[in-house]
Scaffold this active site. Structure first.
Site, mmCIF file in Angstrom:
data_model
loop_
_atom_site.group_PDB
_atom_site.id
_atom_site.type_symbol
_atom_site.label_atom_id
_atom_site.label_comp_id
_atom_site.label_asym_id
_atom_site.label_seq_id
_atom_site.Cartn_x
_atom_site.Cartn_y
_atom_site.Cartn_z
ATOM 1 N N GLY A 100 -29.957 44.008 6.775
ATOM 2 C CA GLY A 100 -30.687 43.724 8.007
ATOM 3 C C GLY A 100 -30.094 43.502 8.413
ATOM 4 N N PHE A 101 -29.129 43.911 9.098
ATOM 5 C CA PHE A 101 -28.142 44.129 10.537
ATOM 6 C C PHE A 101 -29.205 45.066 11.405
ATOM 7 C CE2 PHE A 101 -25.403 46.653 13.031
ATOM 8 C CZ PHE A 101 -24.076 45.150 13.183
ATOM 9 N N ASP A 134 -27.042 38.938 13.097
ATOM 10 C CA ASP A 134 -27.407 38.985 11.506
ATOM 11 C C ASP A 134 -27.395 37.879 11.141
ATOM 12 O OD1 ASP A 134 -28.020 40.335 8.999
ATOM 13 O OD2 ASP A 134 -26.516 41.623 9.253
ATOM 14 N N ARG A 192 -24.485 42.249 -4.863
ATOM 15 C CA ARG A 192 -22.947 42.346 -3.677
ATOM 16 C C ARG A 192 -22.283 40.502 -3.304
ATOM 17 N NH1 ARG A 192 -24.699 43.372 2.546
ATOM 18 N NH2 ARG A 192 -23.199 42.631 3.735
ATOM 19 N N HIS A 237 -17.840 44.503 -1.325
ATOM 20 C CA HIS A 237 -17.759 44.783 0.571
ATOM 21 C C HIS A 237 -16.561 44.512 0.991
ATOM 22 C CE1 HIS A 237 -19.742 45.562 4.117
ATOM 23 N NE2 HIS A 237 -20.356 44.825 4.331
#
Ligand code: SPV
Ligand code: MG
Length: 290
Positions: free
Chosen positions: A43-44, A54, A155, A186
Site C-alpha cells: 500500500g505504501f 499511505d 498484523r 511491525h
C-alpha cells in the site's frame, strides 16, 4: 499447484521466504528476475506511486487493478497489503473474495482503525481496533477464502502504537486463536532488538512475518537464528530505489544541460524492450500480420 500452495511449500522448504515490494508489473518482473520468492503488493509503494500519503487514500479498486496487472506479468505468489481490510468484517469478506479472484496468494490485515495512518511516520496517530473486533475480521477472512492454502496474515501495530511487547504478544495470541495463519509484527524502532525480543517471547504455534524497513541491520542470517520468522517483506525498497535513480538522473540532466552523460549510466532502451517482451511481439508480427 496454486501460487498460495507454492508459497507455503517454499516456506517449508527454505524456512524463510523473501518477499519484495512491487508497485507495478515492471517492478514485479524485476523482483522475479532478481530471485525473490514472492511479491508484496504494498500500500505504501502504490500510494507513493500516486504521490499520495499511505493513509487509506488509495481505493481498493485502484489496488486491485494494479494487483491484477502484476499477477498477469509474473508467476510469483503475491502477498496483498489490504491495510485495515477497507472497513469492518463485512468489508473484509468482500475484500478477500476480490483479492483471491485477482490472483493474490495471501493477505495482510492490520489491527488499526480505518482510515489508517502510515506506520513509519514519526509521531503518526496510531489507533488500534478492539481485539474482539479484529478477531471478527480474521474469522471472516478465514471463512471467505476458497483456497485453503491462501494465507491470512494478521498484523499487529501494537509496537508501532507504542503499546509495548506485552500488548503486542496478547494481541498476537488473540489473532492466532481467531485463525490467523501467521502474525506480522511491525516495528519502527531503528534497533532490531524490539523485534528480536518479540520473536524470543513468542510461544505461539504460527510463525512470524517481519518488514525490516526501519531496522535494516536485521538480515536473513540473524532472522534465521531466531527460528520462528518465516517471511521477510522488503516493504518500501522498490519505490525508494526508483526514486533514488530518478532523482540522480533527472538532476544530472538539468545540471549537464543534456543527456550526454546520463545515457551511459542507465540501461539501454534494448533492456526495456526485453522487459516488454518485444521479441514475442516481433514473432507475432511475422506470423500474423499480412
Ligand atoms: C507497506 O509497504 O505498505 C507496508 C509496510 O505496510 S510499511 O509501510 O513499512 O508499514
Ligand atoms: Mg502498507
Amino acid at each position: 499447484m496454486s501460487a498460495a500452495k507454492r508459497l507455503r511449500a517454499r516456506m517449508a522448504e527454505t524456512g524463510l521466504v523473501h518477499i519484495m515490494a512491487a508497485h507495478s508489473p515492471l517492478s514485479a518482473a524485476l523482483a522475479e528476475e532478481a530471485g525473490f520468492d514472492g511479491l508484496w503488493a504494498s500500500g505504501f509503494e502504490l500510494s507513493a506511486l500516486y504521490g499520495l500519503a499511505d493513509m487509506s487514500l488509495i481505493s481498493m479498486t485502484q489496488h486491485l487493478d494494479m494487483l491484477r496487472a502484476i499477477a498477469g506479468r509474473t508467476t510469483l505468489p503475491i502477498v496483498a497489503d489490504i491495510d485495515t481490510g477497507y472497513g469492518n468484517a463485512i468489508n473484509v469478506i468482500h475484500a478477500i473474495t476480490e483479492y483471491e479472484l485477482a490472483g493474490a496468494s495471501a493477505v495482510v490485515i492490520e489491527d488499526k482503525t480505518f482510515p489508517k495512518v502510515t506506520s513509519l511516520a514519526a509521531g503518526g496517530r496510531q489507533e488500534l481496533l478492539r481485539v474482539s473486533e479484529f478477531q471478527g475480521k480474521i474469522e471472516a477472512a478465514r471463512a471467505t477464502r476458497r483456497d485453503l492454502a491462501f494465507l491470512i496474515i494478521a498484523r499487529t501495530e501494537a509496537l508501532i502504537a507504542g503499546l509495548g511487547e506485552t500488548e503486542a504478544l496478547e494481541r498476537a495470541r488473540a489473532y492466532e486463536a481467531a485463525g490467523a495463519d501467521m502474525i506480522l509484527i511491525h516495528s519502527k524502532t531503528k534497533d532490531p532488538s524490539e523485534i528480536e525480543s518479540f520473536s524470543r517471547a513468542w510461544k505461539g504455534a504460527v510463525p512470524l512475518v517481519i518488514v525490516p524497513n526501519a531496522y535494516p541491520d536485521l538480515d536473513a542470517e540473524r532472522v534465521k537464528a531466531l527460528g520462528n520468522i518465516r517471511m521477510m517483506i522488503y516493504g518500501n525498497y522498490g519505490i525508494r530505489a526508483a526514486v533514488t535513480a530518478m532523482q540522480q538522473t533527472f538532476r544530472r540532466i538539468i545540471a549537464d544541460g543534456g543527456v550526454q552523460n546520463v545515457h551511459k549510466e542507465i540501461v539501454a532502451v534494448e533492456e526495456i524492450f526485453r522487459l516488454q517482451r518485444m521479441d514475442e511481439v516481433k514473432k507475432a508480427e511475422t506470423r500474423y500480420l499480412r
